[in-house]
Design a protein around this motif. Structure first.
Motif, PDB file in Angstrom:
ATOM      1  N   ILE A  28      -6.806  -2.325   4.641  1.00 48.27           N
ATOM      2  CA  ILE A  28      -7.764  -2.305   3.433  1.00 48.27           C
ATOM      3  C   ILE A  28      -7.027  -3.231   2.498  1.00 48.27           C
ATOM      4  CG2 ILE A  28      -8.223  -0.909   1.291  1.00 48.27           C
ATOM      5  CD1 ILE A  28      -9.618  -0.169   3.924  1.00 48.27           C
ATOM      6  N   PRO A  29      -7.632  -4.426   2.304  1.00 48.03           N
ATOM      7  CA  PRO A  29      -7.244  -5.415   1.225  1.00 48.03           C
ATOM      8  C   PRO A  29      -6.737  -4.806  -0.033  1.00 48.03           C
ATOM      9  CG  PRO A  29      -8.924  -6.221   2.496  1.00 48.03           C
ATOM     10  CD  PRO A  29      -9.065  -4.697   2.655  1.00 48.03           C
ATOM     11  N   ALA A  30      -5.475  -5.377  -0.654  1.00 49.87           N
ATOM     12  CA  ALA A  30      -5.324  -4.831  -1.806  1.00 49.87           C
ATOM     13  C   ALA A  30      -4.984  -3.525  -2.018  1.00 49.87           C
ATOM     14  CB  ALA A  30      -6.145  -5.381  -2.972  1.00 49.87           C
ATOM     15  N   ALA A  31      -4.599  -2.795  -1.027  1.00 51.82           N
ATOM     16  CA  ALA A  31      -4.212  -1.369  -1.103  1.00 51.82           C
ATOM     17  C   ALA A  31      -2.969  -1.171  -1.337  1.00 51.82           C
ATOM     18  CB  ALA A  31      -4.791  -0.506   0.074  1.00 51.82           C
ATOM     19  N   THR A  32      -2.502  -0.078  -2.040  1.00 50.44           N
ATOM     20  CA  THR A  32      -0.923   0.473  -2.025  1.00 50.44           C
ATOM     21  C   THR A  32      -0.968   1.350  -1.241  1.00 50.44           C
ATOM     22  OG1 THR A  32      -0.605  -0.259  -4.357  1.00 50.44           O
ATOM     23  CG2 THR A  32       0.472   1.685  -3.520  1.00 50.44           C
ATOM     24  N   MET A  33       0.133   1.632  -0.280  1.00 47.99           N
ATOM     25  CA  MET A  33       0.407   2.777   0.497  1.00 47.99           C
ATOM     26  C   MET A  33       1.589   3.412   0.037  1.00 47.99           C
ATOM     27  SD  MET A  33      -0.354   1.395   4.478  1.00 47.99           S
ATOM     28  CE  MET A  33      -0.301   3.026   5.128  1.00 47.99           C
ATOM     29  N   GLY A  34       1.763   4.621   0.094  1.00 46.87           N
ATOM     30  CA  GLY A  34       2.930   5.347  -0.514  1.00 46.87           C
ATOM     31  C   GLY A  34       3.066   6.574   0.281  1.00 46.87           C
ATOM     32  N   TRP A  35       4.265   7.259   0.067  1.00 46.94           N
ATOM     33  CA  TRP A  35       4.904   8.504   0.393  1.00 46.94           C
ATOM     34  C   TRP A  35       4.917   9.446  -0.602  1.00 46.94           C
ATOM     35  CZ3 TRP A  35       4.819   9.439   5.519  1.00 46.94           C
ATOM     36  CH2 TRP A  35       5.016   8.597   6.493  1.00 46.94           C
ATOM     37  N   TYR A  36       4.354  10.508  -0.385  1.00 44.91           N
ATOM     38  CA  TYR A  36       4.364  11.567  -1.329  1.00 44.91           C
ATOM     39  C   TYR A  36       5.093  13.063  -0.585  1.00 44.91           C
ATOM     40  CZ  TYR A  36       1.732   8.970  -4.517  1.00 44.91           C
ATOM     41  OH  TYR A  36       1.104   7.708  -5.107  1.00 44.91           O
ATOM     42  N   ARG A  37       5.622  13.849  -1.403  1.00 42.52           N
ATOM     43  CA  ARG A  37       6.164  14.958  -0.602  1.00 42.52           C
ATOM     44  C   ARG A  37       5.749  16.182  -1.597  1.00 42.52           C
ATOM     45  NH1 ARG A  37      12.780  14.247  -1.083  1.00 42.52           N
ATOM     46  NH2 ARG A  37      12.981  14.758  -3.454  1.00 42.52           N
ATOM     47  N   GLN A  38       5.793  17.363  -0.670  1.00 36.45           N
ATOM     48  CA  GLN A  38       5.618  18.600  -1.493  1.00 36.45           C
ATOM     49  C   GLN A  38       6.409  19.610  -0.873  1.00 36.45           C
ATOM     50  OE1 GLN A  38       1.421  19.942  -1.557  1.00 36.45           O
ATOM     51  NE2 GLN A  38       1.897  21.168  -3.349  1.00 36.45           N
ATOM     52  N   ALA A  39       7.149  20.506  -1.503  1.00 38.76           N
ATOM     53  CA  ALA A  39       8.178  21.370  -1.050  1.00 38.76           C
ATOM     54  C   ALA A  39       7.327  22.753  -1.480  1.00 38.76           C
ATOM     55  CB  ALA A  39       9.553  21.428  -1.891  1.00 38.76           C
ATOM     56  N   LEU A  42       6.141  23.931  -5.043  1.00 37.49           N
ATOM     57  CA  LEU A  42       6.133  22.860  -5.828  1.00 37.49           C
ATOM     58  C   LEU A  42       4.963  21.906  -5.784  1.00 37.49           C
ATOM     59  CD1 LEU A  42       9.954  22.049  -5.689  1.00 37.49           C
ATOM     60  CD2 LEU A  42       8.931  23.468  -7.271  1.00 37.49           C
ATOM     61  N   ALA A  43       4.971  21.018  -6.855  1.00 40.96           N
ATOM     62  CA  ALA A  43       3.531  20.234  -6.836  1.00 40.96           C
ATOM     63  C   ALA A  43       3.904  19.013  -5.927  1.00 40.96           C
ATOM     64  CB  ALA A  43       3.614  19.648  -8.173  1.00 40.96           C
ATOM     65  N   ARG A  44       3.047  18.309  -5.468  1.00 40.76           N
ATOM     66  CA  ARG A  44       3.094  17.159  -4.693  1.00 40.76           C
ATOM     67  C   ARG A  44       3.864  15.954  -5.650  1.00 40.76           C
ATOM     68  NH1 ARG A  44      -1.332  15.219  -0.640  1.00 40.76           N
ATOM     69  NH2 ARG A  44      -1.077  17.563  -0.199  1.00 40.76           N
ATOM     70  N   GLU A  45       4.922  15.265  -5.295  1.00 36.62           N
ATOM     71  CA  GLU A  45       5.379  14.283  -5.928  1.00 36.62           C
ATOM     72  C   GLU A  45       5.531  12.965  -5.177  1.00 36.62           C
ATOM     73  OE1 GLU A  45       9.593  15.434  -7.054  1.00 36.62           O
ATOM     74  OE2 GLU A  45      10.200  15.454  -4.785  1.00 36.62           O
ATOM     75  N   MET A  46       5.583  11.834  -5.911  1.00 33.82           N
ATOM     76  CA  MET A  46       5.673  10.373  -5.336  1.00 33.82           C
ATOM     77  C   MET A  46       7.158  10.378  -4.885  1.00 33.82           C
ATOM     78  SD  MET A  46       6.636   7.076  -5.725  1.00 33.82           S
ATOM     79  CE  MET A  46       6.966   6.713  -7.526  1.00 33.82           C
ATOM     80  N   VAL A  47       7.415   9.767  -3.709  1.00 36.26           N
ATOM     81  CA  VAL A  47       8.613   9.473  -3.138  1.00 36.26           C
ATOM     82  C   VAL A  47       8.605   7.844  -3.330  1.00 36.26           C
ATOM     83  CG1 VAL A  47      10.089   9.264  -1.011  1.00 36.26           C
ATOM     84  CG2 VAL A  47       8.604  11.533  -1.598  1.00 36.26           C
ATOM     85  N   ALA A  48       7.817   7.055  -2.613  1.00 39.63           N
ATOM     86  CA  ALA A  48       7.915   5.760  -2.790  1.00 39.63           C
ATOM     87  C   ALA A  48       6.309   5.220  -2.709  1.00 39.63           C
ATOM     88  CB  ALA A  48       8.881   5.197  -1.474  1.00 39.63           C
ATOM     89  N   THR A  49       6.126   3.887  -3.121  1.00 40.31           N
ATOM     90  CA  THR A  49       4.883   3.293  -2.940  1.00 40.31           C
ATOM     91  C   THR A  49       5.211   1.870  -2.615  1.00 40.31           C
ATOM     92  OG1 THR A  49       4.639   2.718  -5.328  1.00 40.31           O
ATOM     93  CG2 THR A  49       3.579   4.893  -4.344  1.00 40.31           C
ATOM     94  N   VAL A  50       4.193   1.192  -1.667  1.00 38.29           N
ATOM     95  CA  VAL A  50       4.319  -0.224  -1.578  1.00 38.29           C
ATOM     96  C   VAL A  50       3.171  -1.114  -1.686  1.00 38.29           C
ATOM     97  CG1 VAL A  50       5.417  -1.816   0.138  1.00 38.29           C
ATOM     98  CG2 VAL A  50       6.378   0.314   0.113  1.00 38.29           C
ATOM     99  N   THR A  51       3.045  -2.019  -2.622  1.00 36.24           N
ATOM    100  CA  THR A  51       1.844  -2.843  -2.732  1.00 36.24           C
ATOM    101  C   THR A  51       1.685  -3.449  -1.707  1.00 36.24           C
ATOM    102  OG1 THR A  51       2.753  -4.654  -3.935  1.00 36.24           O
ATOM    103  CG2 THR A  51       2.198  -2.748  -5.134  1.00 36.24           C
ATOM    104  N   LEU A  96      -3.035   6.157   1.002  1.00 35.34           N
ATOM    105  CA  LEU A  96      -3.420   4.794   0.647  1.00 35.34           C
ATOM    106  C   LEU A  96      -4.444   4.757  -0.229  1.00 35.34           C
ATOM    107  CD1 LEU A  96      -4.211   2.030   3.407  1.00 35.34           C
ATOM    108  CD2 LEU A  96      -6.013   2.633   1.547  1.00 35.34           C
ATOM    109  N   ARG A  97      -4.207   4.062  -1.296  1.00 37.91           N
ATOM    110  CA  ARG A  97      -5.410   3.798  -2.347  1.00 37.91           C
ATOM    111  C   ARG A  97      -5.268   2.255  -2.709  1.00 37.91           C
ATOM    112  NH1 ARG A  97      -2.863   7.550  -6.778  1.00 37.91           N
ATOM    113  NH2 ARG A  97      -2.579   9.058  -4.813  1.00 37.91           N
ATOM    114  N   ARG A  98      -6.487   2.281  -3.784  1.00 39.67           N
ATOM    115  CA  ARG A  98      -6.712   0.753  -4.264  1.00 39.67           C
ATOM    116  C   ARG A  98      -6.964   1.013  -5.809  1.00 39.67           C
ATOM    117  NH1 ARG A  98     -10.289  -3.292  -1.097  1.00 39.67           N
ATOM    118  NH2 ARG A  98     -11.987  -2.274  -2.281  1.00 39.67           N
ATOM    119  N   ARG A  99      -6.212   0.057  -6.465  1.00 43.26           N
ATOM    120  CA  ARG A  99      -6.537   0.622  -7.984  1.00 43.26           C
ATOM    121  C   ARG A  99      -7.911   0.106  -8.168  1.00 43.26           C
ATOM    122  NH1 ARG A  99      -2.605  -2.751 -11.624  1.00 43.26           N
ATOM    123  NH2 ARG A  99      -3.602  -1.821 -13.172  1.00 43.26           N
TER     124      ARG A  99
END
Length: 117
Positions: A28-39, A42-51, A96-99
């Motif tokens: 997907i062009p111009a998409a950001t991919m990221g890792w999130y985690r949920q313990a 607890l709520a799901r939280e962002m770990v890392a994103t890469v544009t 995976l998401r795109r602004r």
């Protein structure tokens, strides 16, 4: 539609390392991919994103222990996790998401990482 498949989770001792991989079914062009985690509990939280351009962002709490990288040619996202602690135990999800494109927001099924003390 985009399918995200995570792999690499498991059981590791404190101080150990785990490498997670997420593979997207298509690019997907111009998409950001990221890792999130949920313990548990607890709520799901962002770990890392890469544009798509390789710009990374990390949760402040990680203390530099995790490194995210991306290979656009292979539609993959990697998370290298080092010096793990029991506090890192969680289900890790790929995203995976795109602004400005709300309908482009996909999640993987998650992979469990358990860190024993």
């Amino acid at each position: 539609q985009v399918e995200l498949v995570e792999s690499g989770g498991g059981l590791v001792q404190a101080g150990g390392s785990v490498r997670l991989t997420c593979t997207a079914s298509r690019y997907i062009p111009a998409a950001t991919m990221g890792w999130y985690r949920q313990a548990p509990g607890l709520a799901r939280e962002m770990v890392a994103t890469v544009t798509s351009g390789g710009i990374t962002d990390y949760a402040d709490s990680l203390g530099g222990r995790f490194t995210a990288s991306r290979d656009n040619a292979k539609n993959t996202l990697i998370l290298q996790m080092n010096n793990l602690t029991p506090g890192d135990t969680a289900v890790y999800y790929c995203n995976l998401r795109r602004r400005h494109t709300p309908q482009l927001n996909y999640w993987g099924q998650g992979t469990q990482v358990t860190v024993s003390s």
